[in-house]
Motif scaffolding. Sequence first.
Motif, PDB file in Angstrom:
ATOM      1  N   ILE A 173       0.864  -1.195   0.000  1.00  0.00           N
ATOM      2  CA  ILE A 173       0.000   0.000   0.000  1.00  0.00           C
ATOM      3  C   ILE A 173       0.895   1.239   0.000  1.00  0.00           C
ATOM      4  N   GLU A 174       0.620   2.162  -0.915  1.00  0.00           N
ATOM      5  CA  GLU A 174       1.307   3.457  -0.905  1.00  0.00           C
ATOM      6  C   GLU A 174       0.410   4.412  -0.136  1.00  0.00           C
ATOM      7  N   VAL A 175       0.883   4.845   1.014  1.00  0.00           N
ATOM      8  CA  VAL A 175       0.096   5.776   1.830  1.00  0.00           C
ATOM      9  C   VAL A 175       0.535   7.194   1.442  1.00  0.00           C
ATOM     10  N   ILE A 176      -0.393   7.947   0.902  1.00  0.00           N
ATOM     11  CA  ILE A 176      -0.071   9.294   0.411  1.00  0.00           C
ATOM     12  C   ILE A 176      -0.745  10.317   1.324  1.00  0.00           C
ATOM     13  N   VAL A 177       0.030  11.279   1.772  1.00  0.00           N
ATOM     14  CA  VAL A 177      -0.519  12.351   2.605  1.00  0.00           C
ATOM     15  C   VAL A 177      -0.387  13.651   1.814  1.00  0.00           C
ATOM     16  N   ARG A 178      -1.482  14.388   1.743  1.00  0.00           N
ATOM     17  CA  ARG A 178      -1.478  15.646   0.973  1.00  0.00           C
ATOM     18  C   ARG A 178      -1.853  16.821   1.871  1.00  0.00           C
ATOM     19  N   ASN A 179      -0.983  17.830   1.869  1.00  0.00           N
ATOM     20  CA  ASN A 179      -1.288  19.090   2.574  1.00  0.00           C
ATOM     21  C   ASN A 179      -1.825  20.137   1.609  1.00  0.00           C
ATOM     22  N   THR A 213      -2.434  19.067  -5.502  1.00  0.00           N
ATOM     23  CA  THR A 213      -1.704  19.150  -6.770  1.00  0.00           C
ATOM     24  C   THR A 213      -1.501  17.717  -7.273  1.00  0.00           C
ATOM     25  N   GLY A 214      -0.964  17.566  -8.460  1.00  0.00           N
ATOM     26  CA  GLY A 214      -0.667  16.226  -8.965  1.00  0.00           C
ATOM     27  C   GLY A 214      -1.915  15.444  -9.318  1.00  0.00           C
ATOM     28  N   SER A 215      -1.872  14.137  -9.042  1.00  0.00           N
ATOM     29  CA  SER A 215      -2.936  13.260  -9.548  1.00  0.00           C
ATOM     30  C   SER A 215      -4.306  13.562  -8.931  1.00  0.00           C
ATOM     31  N   ILE A 216      -4.316  14.113  -7.722  1.00  0.00           N
ATOM     32  CA  ILE A 216      -5.612  14.339  -7.061  1.00  0.00           C
ATOM     33  C   ILE A 216      -6.442  15.413  -7.792  1.00  0.00           C
ATOM     34  N   ILE A 217      -5.753  16.385  -8.418  1.00  0.00           N
ATOM     35  CA  ILE A 217      -6.527  17.419  -9.131  1.00  0.00           C
ATOM     36  C   ILE A 217      -6.861  16.985 -10.562  1.00  0.00           C
ATOM     37  N   VAL A 275       4.473  19.578   0.537  1.00  0.00           N
ATOM     38  CA  VAL A 275       3.192  19.623  -0.191  1.00  0.00           C
ATOM     39  C   VAL A 275       2.449  18.291  -0.059  1.00  0.00           C
ATOM     40  N   ASP A 276       3.153  17.208  -0.374  1.00  0.00           N
ATOM     41  CA  ASP A 276       2.588  15.866  -0.221  1.00  0.00           C
ATOM     42  C   ASP A 276       3.728  14.854  -0.240  1.00  0.00           C
ATOM     43  N   PHE A 277       3.426  13.623   0.109  1.00  0.00           N
ATOM     44  CA  PHE A 277       4.458  12.584   0.087  1.00  0.00           C
ATOM     45  C   PHE A 277       3.812  11.209   0.110  1.00  0.00           C
ATOM     46  N   LYS A 278       4.630  10.216  -0.212  1.00  0.00           N
ATOM     47  CA  LYS A 278       4.181   8.818  -0.207  1.00  0.00           C
ATOM     48  C   LYS A 278       5.089   8.024   0.718  1.00  0.00           C
ATOM     49  N   PRO A 334      13.372  13.271  -1.837  1.00  0.00           N
ATOM     50  CA  PRO A 334      12.719  14.083  -2.879  1.00  0.00           C
ATOM     51  C   PRO A 334      12.137  13.243  -4.030  1.00  0.00           C
ATOM     52  N   ASP A 335      12.450  11.937  -4.064  1.00  0.00           N
ATOM     53  CA  ASP A 335      11.794  11.045  -5.039  1.00  0.00           C
ATOM     54  C   ASP A 335      10.337  10.796  -4.651  1.00  0.00           C
ATOM     55  N   SER A 336      10.042  10.878  -3.367  1.00  0.00           N
ATOM     56  CA  SER A 336       8.719  10.447  -2.891  1.00  0.00           C
ATOM     57  C   SER A 336       7.915  11.569  -2.243  1.00  0.00           C
ATOM     58  N   CYS A 337       8.442  12.793  -2.318  1.00  0.00           N
ATOM     59  CA  CYS A 337       7.744  13.949  -1.719  1.00  0.00           C
ATOM     60  C   CYS A 337       7.608  15.054  -2.763  1.00  0.00           C
ATOM     61  N   ARG A 338       6.618  15.922  -2.587  1.00  0.00           N
ATOM     62  CA  ARG A 338       6.664  17.206  -3.301  1.00  0.00           C
ATOM     63  C   ARG A 338       7.113  18.250  -2.292  1.00  0.00           C
ATOM     64  N   LEU A 339       8.191  18.948  -2.647  1.00  0.00           N
ATOM     65  CA  LEU A 339       8.791  19.939  -1.756  1.00  0.00           C
ATOM     66  C   LEU A 339       8.895  21.247  -2.522  1.00  0.00           C
ATOM     67  N   PHE A 394      11.652  16.021 -12.814  1.00  0.00           N
ATOM     68  CA  PHE A 394      11.913  14.932 -13.766  1.00  0.00           C
ATOM     69  C   PHE A 394      10.635  14.553 -14.508  1.00  0.00           C
ATOM     70  N   ARG A 395       9.532  14.467 -13.755  1.00  0.00           N
ATOM     71  CA  ARG A 395       8.253  14.111 -14.400  1.00  0.00           C
ATOM     72  C   ARG A 395       7.907  15.129 -15.472  1.00  0.00           C
ATOM     73  N   GLN A 396       8.311  16.394 -15.250  1.00  0.00           N
ATOM     74  CA  GLN A 396       8.005  17.450 -16.226  1.00  0.00           C
ATOM     75  C   GLN A 396       9.096  17.601 -17.286  1.00  0.00           C
TER      76      GLN A 396
HETATM   77  O1  C5P Z   1       1.224  11.713  -8.366  1.00  0.00           O
HETATM   78  P1  C5P Z   1       0.551  12.017  -7.080  1.00  0.00           P
HETATM   79  O2  C5P Z   1       0.008  13.409  -7.010  1.00  0.00           O
HETATM   80  O3  C5P Z   1      -0.483  10.988  -6.704  1.00  0.00           O
HETATM   81  O4  C5P Z   1       1.706  11.910  -5.978  1.00  0.00           O
HETATM   82  C1  C5P Z   1       1.484  12.217  -4.618  1.00  0.00           C
HETATM   83  C2  C5P Z   1       2.804  12.101  -3.857  1.00  0.00           C
HETATM   84  O5  C5P Z   1       3.192  10.745  -3.747  1.00  0.00           O
HETATM   85  C3  C5P Z   1       3.963  12.822  -4.527  1.00  0.00           C
HETATM   86  O6  C5P Z   1       4.773  13.383  -3.503  1.00  0.00           O
HETATM   87  C4  C5P Z   1       4.711  11.726  -5.246  1.00  0.00           C
HETATM   88  O7  C5P Z   1       6.087  12.011  -5.325  1.00  0.00           O
HETATM   89  C5  C5P Z   1       4.455  10.535  -4.347  1.00  0.00           C
HETATM   90  N1  C5P Z   1       4.375   9.267  -5.092  1.00  0.00           N
HETATM   91  C6  C5P Z   1       5.426   8.353  -5.035  1.00  0.00           C
HETATM   92  N2  C5P Z   1       5.349   7.170  -5.709  1.00  0.00           N
HETATM   93  C7  C5P Z   1       4.263   6.851  -6.406  1.00  0.00           C
HETATM   94  C8  C5P Z   1       3.171   7.749  -6.481  1.00  0.00           C
HETATM   95  C9  C5P Z   1       3.268   8.954  -5.802  1.00  0.00           C
HETATM   96  O8  C5P Z   1       6.425   8.617  -4.371  1.00  0.00           O
HETATM   97  N3  C5P Z   1       4.197   5.679  -7.036  1.00  0.00           N
END
Ligand code: C5P
Length: 249
Positions: A92-98, A101-105, A177-180, A199-204, A218-220
């Motif tokens: 399970i990828e637990v994502i916390v958003r403050n 942005t990103g996939s949620i919008i 901003v958010d993280f996984k 920074p691979d798994s967070c938005r900062l 990188f995604r952009q």
């Molecule tokens: O893409 P999304 O908006 O769902 O990402 C939310 C947060 O989870 C971001 O900080 C992104 O870096 C992280 N994430 C991740 N690995 C994934 C999906 C999202 O680290 N497979």
Amino acid sequence: MIEMDSKKLLYEGKAKSVFQGENADEVIIDFRDDMTAGDGARKESMGKKGYFNSIICAKIFETLEEAGVETQLIELTEPCVMKARKLDMIPIEVIVRNIATGSIIRKFPFEDKSPFNPPLIQMDFKADEFHDPMLNDAIAIALGIASQEDLDKLRELALKVNEVMSKMFKEIGIILVDFKIEFGKDSQGNIILGDEISPDSCRLWDAETLDMLDKELFRQGKDDEVIDAYEEVFNRLLTEEDKAKWNIK
Ligand code: C5P
């Protein structure tokens, strides 16, 4: 970089390799420079990424431990190489958003950059072949990947991680901003924070300029800005004491 021949590879992820440690209940995690986007569709090697991420992750895990959140970190034996507790990972990828942005919008009509108060917790099923679909409790329980008690614990821990990390980043002028995050169970069934936080798994975002300091670059396709951004996070986060401890010049 770990010498592959001498170690048994247990798992190879997109950015890390996990090897059996010396003791049965330990693993050695090798933070590689590989960076992927789009479920692995695009892959590049980013110089020094493993170095920065392993040290940033160790610093964050240590701070979380001090705040009472158990993590898999035993020690960063050298940059890129983390000795860690062996866990049975929960997919399970637990994502916390403050901030939205990103996939949620893209999926829901939240206004870009609007705050979530309280923070929004989302759980995704970690399965590339299904493109990590969003879970609810009933689906996770039916899949047999977590019990209701586990899910409640994941949410409680995720909020605590968010609280500690938001404060930690705020002090260095960065908005979390958010993280996984991902969790696993130890041999006694305790839920422990595993994988990595970097920074691979967070938005900062820089608190003043709102410049991105994370993998979103990188995604952009802004590949040439990625490592400078990671180095910026690294430089702001590490104290002189940390640098001395890990022999960083
Ligand atoms: O893409 P999304 O908006 O769902 O990402 C939310 C947060 O989870 C971001 O900080 C992104 O870096 C992280 N994430 C991740 N690995 C994934 C999906 C999202 O680290 N497979």
